[in-house]
Design a protein around this motif. Structure first.
Motif, PDB file in Angstrom:
ATOM      1  N   LEU A  39       0.829  -1.206   0.000  1.00  0.00           N
ATOM      2  CA  LEU A  39       0.000   0.000   0.000  1.00  0.00           C
ATOM      3  C   LEU A  39       0.865   1.259   0.000  1.00  0.00           C
ATOM      4  N   GLY A  43       0.819   4.099  -2.781  1.00  0.00           N
ATOM      5  CA  GLY A  43       0.619   5.494  -2.377  1.00  0.00           C
ATOM      6  C   GLY A  43       1.718   6.404  -2.892  1.00  0.00           C
ATOM      7  N   THR A  46       1.346   6.824  -6.819  1.00  0.00           N
ATOM      8  CA  THR A  46       0.189   7.595  -7.275  1.00  0.00           C
ATOM      9  C   THR A  46       0.019   8.891  -6.493  1.00  0.00           C
ATOM     10  N   GLY A  47       1.023   9.280  -5.730  1.00  0.00           N
ATOM     11  CA  GLY A  47       0.931  10.489  -4.913  1.00  0.00           C
ATOM     12  C   GLY A  47       0.778  11.755  -5.729  1.00  0.00           C
ATOM     13  N   GLY A  52      -3.062   8.850  -4.331  1.00  0.00           N
ATOM     14  CA  GLY A  52      -2.224   8.140  -3.376  1.00  0.00           C
ATOM     15  C   GLY A  52      -2.586   8.369  -1.938  1.00  0.00           C
ATOM     16  N   VAL A  53      -3.491   9.291  -1.672  1.00  0.00           N
ATOM     17  CA  VAL A  53      -3.846   9.587  -0.286  1.00  0.00           C
ATOM     18  C   VAL A  53      -4.582   8.409   0.358  1.00  0.00           C
ATOM     19  N   PRO A  55      -4.433   4.873  -0.405  1.00  0.00           N
ATOM     20  CA  PRO A  55      -3.582   3.748  -0.004  1.00  0.00           C
ATOM     21  C   PRO A  55      -2.530   4.129   1.035  1.00  0.00           C
ATOM     22  N   ALA A  56      -2.043   5.369   0.996  1.00  0.00           N
ATOM     23  CA  ALA A  56      -1.049   5.789   1.985  1.00  0.00           C
ATOM     24  C   ALA A  56      -1.663   5.857   3.381  1.00  0.00           C
ATOM     25  N   THR A  57      -2.865   6.354   3.476  1.00  0.00           N
ATOM     26  CA  THR A  57      -3.552   6.415   4.771  1.00  0.00           C
ATOM     27  C   THR A  57      -3.857   5.010   5.280  1.00  0.00           C
ATOM     28  N   ALA A  90       4.619   5.398   2.384  1.00  0.00           N
ATOM     29  CA  ALA A  90       3.304   6.006   2.596  1.00  0.00           C
ATOM     30  C   ALA A  90       3.448   7.495   2.926  1.00  0.00           C
ATOM     31  N   GLY A  93       4.274   9.324  -0.181  1.00  0.00           N
ATOM     32  CA  GLY A  93       3.068   9.509  -0.991  1.00  0.00           C
ATOM     33  C   GLY A  93       2.209  10.648  -0.482  1.00  0.00           C
ATOM     34  N   LEU A  94       2.081  10.775   0.843  1.00  0.00           N
ATOM     35  CA  LEU A  94       1.286  11.876   1.406  1.00  0.00           C
ATOM     36  C   LEU A  94       1.959  13.218   1.161  1.00  0.00           C
TER      37      LEU A  94
END
Length: 126
Positions: A39, A43, A46-47, A52-53, A55-57, A90, A93-94
């Motif tokens: 994940l 994230g 695709t950030g 991506g928000v 899967p990162a979360t 993650a 990504g965020l």
């Protein structure tokens, strides 16, 4: 006296391991650690597209659960390295999502400021 003593060839164990209890489980890698890594990777990839928000979360929430389970297992759940890598991905990504949103807001404000306001009359009209 010492002439008749022989030693076995090979490495000598440094410290003998205490015997394990027969009911102790075998150490295994946490499946949540693999999911956190996957994940986090999705994230991070695709950030920039703001997708991506999610899967990162999910990766960060799952990492919290995996850490609790690993602590409760007493060392029989492994995969801490995968967990750390997934968390880092993650967070990356965020950060990419935040950079994309800030860039979009700044671009929108600049375009809004450049747009003419009101009705545009010809130069010879008061």
């Amino acid at each position: 006296m010492m002439g008749d003593m022989t030693t076995a060839p090979g490495p000598v164990p440094v410290a003998p391991q205490p015997p394990r209890h027969p009911l102790d489980p075998e150490p295994v890698r946490s499946t949540k650690a693999r999911a956190v890594f996957a994940l986090g990777l999705v994230g991070a990839l695709t950030g920039l597209f703001v997708g991506g928000v999610v899967p990162a979360t999910l990766a960060l929430q799952l990492a919290r659960q995996a850490r609790r389970e690993a602590y409760a297992s007493g060392g029989f759940l492994t995969g801490a390295a995968w967990l750390r890598r997934g968390e880092r991905l993650a967070w990356a990504g965020l950060v990419l999502v935040a950079v994309t949103l800030v860039a979009a807001v700044v671009t929108g404000l600049v375009r809004l400021a450049e747009a003419p306001t009101g009705q545009d009359f010809a130069p010879n009209i008061d």
